[in-house]
Enzyme design. Sequence first.
Site, PDB file in Angstrom:
ATOM      1  N   LYS A 129       1.046  -1.029   0.098  1.00  0.00           N
ATOM      2  CA  LYS A 129       0.378  -0.154  -0.263  1.00  0.00           C
ATOM      3  C   LYS A 129       0.649   1.202   0.119  1.00  0.00           C
ATOM      4  O   LYS A 129       1.216   2.096   0.874  1.00  0.00           O
ATOM      5  CB  LYS A 129      -1.197  -0.024   0.728  1.00  0.00           C
ATOM      6  N   GLU A 189       9.504   0.737  11.093  1.00  0.00           N
ATOM      7  CA  GLU A 189      10.328   2.618  10.870  1.00  0.00           C
ATOM      8  C   GLU A 189      10.045   3.699  10.672  1.00  0.00           C
ATOM      9  O   GLU A 189       8.890   4.250   9.576  1.00  0.00           O
ATOM     10  CB  GLU A 189      11.462   2.059   9.490  1.00  0.00           C
ATOM     11  N   CYS A 225      14.557   9.695   6.591  1.00  0.00           N
ATOM     12  CA  CYS A 225      14.041   9.325   7.937  1.00  0.00           C
ATOM     13  C   CYS A 225      15.200  10.090   8.189  1.00  0.00           C
ATOM     14  O   CYS A 225      15.212   9.945   8.865  1.00  0.00           O
ATOM     15  CB  CYS A 225      13.348   8.104   8.305  1.00  0.00           C
ATOM     16  N   GLU A 236      10.707  16.905  14.738  1.00  0.00           N
ATOM     17  CA  GLU A 236      11.165  16.520  13.302  1.00  0.00           C
ATOM     18  C   GLU A 236      10.841  17.457  12.371  1.00  0.00           C
ATOM     19  O   GLU A 236       9.530  17.466  11.703  1.00  0.00           O
ATOM     20  CB  GLU A 236      11.067  15.054  12.731  1.00  0.00           C
TER      21      GLU A 236
HETATM   22  P1  NAD Z   1       2.472   8.947   6.991  1.00  0.00           P
HETATM   23  O1  NAD Z   1       2.700   7.903   8.450  1.00  0.00           O
HETATM   24  O2  NAD Z   1       1.905   9.938   6.952  1.00  0.00           O
HETATM   25  O3  NAD Z   1       1.893   7.722   6.084  1.00  0.00           O
HETATM   26  C1  NAD Z   1       2.897   6.060   5.516  1.00  0.00           C
HETATM   27  C2  NAD Z   1       2.402   5.442   5.015  1.00  0.00           C
HETATM   28  O4  NAD Z   1       0.811   5.512   5.890  1.00  0.00           O
HETATM   29  C3  NAD Z   1       1.264   5.897   3.733  1.00  0.00           C
HETATM   30  O5  NAD Z   1       1.078   5.041   3.173  1.00  0.00           O
HETATM   31  C4  NAD Z   1      -0.748   6.186   4.449  1.00  0.00           C
HETATM   32  O6  NAD Z   1      -1.260   5.932   3.699  1.00  0.00           O
HETATM   33  C5  NAD Z   1      -0.494   5.098   5.450  1.00  0.00           C
HETATM   34  N1  NAD Z   1      -1.452   5.040   6.387  1.00  0.00           N
HETATM   35  C6  NAD Z   1      -2.037   6.235   7.174  1.00  0.00           C
HETATM   36  N2  NAD Z   1      -2.443   6.159   8.429  1.00  0.00           N
HETATM   37  C7  NAD Z   1      -2.576   5.151   8.612  1.00  0.00           C
HETATM   38  C8  NAD Z   1      -3.768   4.024   9.271  1.00  0.00           C
HETATM   39  N3  NAD Z   1      -4.377   4.711  10.205  1.00  0.00           N
HETATM   40  N4  NAD Z   1      -2.850   2.648   9.227  1.00  0.00           N
HETATM   41  C9  NAD Z   1      -2.458   1.730   8.108  1.00  0.00           C
HETATM   42  N5  NAD Z   1      -1.648   2.855   7.386  1.00  0.00           N
HETATM   43  C10 NAD Z   1      -1.951   4.280   7.115  1.00  0.00           C
HETATM   44  O7  NAD Z   1       4.336   8.713   7.102  1.00  0.00           O
HETATM   45  P2  NAD Z   1       4.772  10.412   5.898  1.00  0.00           P
HETATM   46  O8  NAD Z   1       4.474  10.808   5.646  1.00  0.00           O
HETATM   47  O9  NAD Z   1       4.362   9.244   4.392  1.00  0.00           O
HETATM   48  O10 NAD Z   1       6.290   9.627   5.313  1.00  0.00           O
HETATM   49  C11 NAD Z   1       7.104   9.973   6.671  1.00  0.00           C
HETATM   50  C12 NAD Z   1       7.642   9.893   7.915  1.00  0.00           C
HETATM   51  O11 NAD Z   1       8.223   8.714   7.910  1.00  0.00           O
HETATM   52  C13 NAD Z   1       8.856  10.747   8.915  1.00  0.00           C
HETATM   53  O12 NAD Z   1       8.779  10.715  10.251  1.00  0.00           O
HETATM   54  C14 NAD Z   1       9.214   9.982   8.349  1.00  0.00           C
HETATM   55  O13 NAD Z   1      10.731  10.047   9.303  1.00  0.00           O
HETATM   56  C15 NAD Z   1       9.170   8.344   8.327  1.00  0.00           C
HETATM   57  N6  NAD Z   1      10.194   7.701   7.890  1.00  0.00           N
HETATM   58  C16 NAD Z   1      11.001   6.141   8.569  1.00  0.00           C
HETATM   59  C17 NAD Z   1      11.530   6.482   8.356  1.00  0.00           C
HETATM   60  C18 NAD Z   1      12.501   4.416   8.460  1.00  0.00           C
HETATM   61  O14 NAD Z   1      13.060   3.963   7.947  1.00  0.00           O
HETATM   62  N7  NAD Z   1      12.230   4.962   9.468  1.00  0.00           N
HETATM   63  C19 NAD Z   1      12.161   5.959   6.586  1.00  0.00           C
HETATM   64  C20 NAD Z   1      11.271   6.597   5.793  1.00  0.00           C
HETATM   65  C21 NAD Z   1      10.623   7.461   6.586  1.00  0.00           C
END
Ligand code: NAD
Length: 477
Positions: free
Chosen positions: A178, A251, A285, A383
Amino acid sequence: MTTETIRHAFTSAAELLAVVQPAEGGRDISDPATGALVGRVAEPGVVELDAAVAAARAAQPDWASRGHDERRELLNRAADAVETNAEALAELLSREQGKPLNGPNARFEVGACAAWLRATASFELEPEVLTGDDGLRAELHYKPLGVVGAIGPWNWPMMISVWQLAPALRMGNTVVMKPSEYTPLSVLALAEVLNTVFPADVLQVVPGGREVGERLAAHPDIAKVMFTGSTATGKAIIRSSADTVKRLTLELGGNDAGIVLPDADPQAIAEDLFWGAFINTGQTCAALKRLYVHQDIYDDVCQALTAVAANMPMGVGLDENNVLGPLQNKAQFDIVARLVQAAKDSGARILTGGDPDPDQPGYFYPATLVADIDNDNPLVAEEQFGPALPIVKYATVDEVVQMANGLDVGLGASVWSSDLARAREVAARIEAGTVWINKHGAVDPRVPFGGAKQSGYGLEFGVEGLKHLGAPQVING
Ligand code: NAD
């Protein structure tokens, strides 16, 4: 490379789009650099997700029965397919995500997809003999889990998809992905290329919004969720997955500290510090998000970093000159603008940037360095996930270790010094999943990666990463 792979070569993003877009309708996806239409994405819902999970479940026993050698071979062929289609994938990624083709950006990301597929094919994971000398034999095996759900973010959509799908497939699981609603076309296009190699239904993508992610996390036929995204969403996934006691790799967000010790050479480290923070225009990230510099060399580091930032062209990704791009979306632009404003309001000093051009189309925020800022300022404590780096002055190692460890996240961190032994001593005191020395954010497919504290749990990459995609079973006797 096989003739089959060559037959499926796409020469441009337009050709890729032609196969991943719906014939008509769908939601518009706009280029964050220009506002121009990139393409359209179909928006399936939970009904389509359930159908994909059912197909993945039906395909899984055959996939598992092929064994490691055949799956390794197919992962290597998938890497060939990525390389054959690299330019078309990079162009589409650049247009949808915004990141430039050059620098550590779109071409780099597509190259990393191929590299991670090959590395994941190469790892050895043999059953481990735990006892045996005394006639009592116990072995630890890793079996497939079943169907793995993968939920991803918008910052490195192709590379993070491969981080999730490659070990899952290698271990004999099938995968339903997804992607983020901001970057679905990149993931659909990547899967289209990979699926020139994989059998039907082994790897599927269901684009959609939060409700599709929630269903994936709660689905009774999903054995494990690989999630990369924000800490808030990670907590929601823990809750959604509780009733089925799903395995999770999370992650999550970070706010990585970089600590420059007084014996570091400001000129020598400035460019690596810059890219540690500004890779993918700060939308990474494990980017350096809070820089702590000892008072003795504070001004020199600020000057050296400012000189590097001045020479980094930012603009539309398809322009070969650019190495920094826009923020991917308006919400992220607003977060960065709010945090820099908070820093300005507190009297912090803007060394460069901090002043986006309101007449420029796209979500461009200039590379921004902020000095003389307090550790509790929101630009330090939250962040920013964008091109704005706060630089905090410190006096003692005890003080800076306390500041670095003061947040509830701990993904990465770095220590910068001319004395490796001294740097390692400080690194050992930092609460983070990875502490780099004289670099930041350098990931390697052989080296496990994961977060401490609220940056998540579970490890990716290497043999440890494979184990996290297997069901451990002890055969005792
Ligand atoms: P996000 O959490 O807003 O969304 C990530 C995914 O989760 C999307 O596909 C979204 O549709 C889905 N999602 C949203 N609500 C959900 C729910 N209730 N249940 C299941 N899925 C749901 O994150 P983002 O804004 O896309 O990414 C940025 C964040 O990701 C930053 O905080 C960054 O630090 C983190 N990040 C972490 C890593 C790592 O390896 N630790 C890598 C990349 C990004």
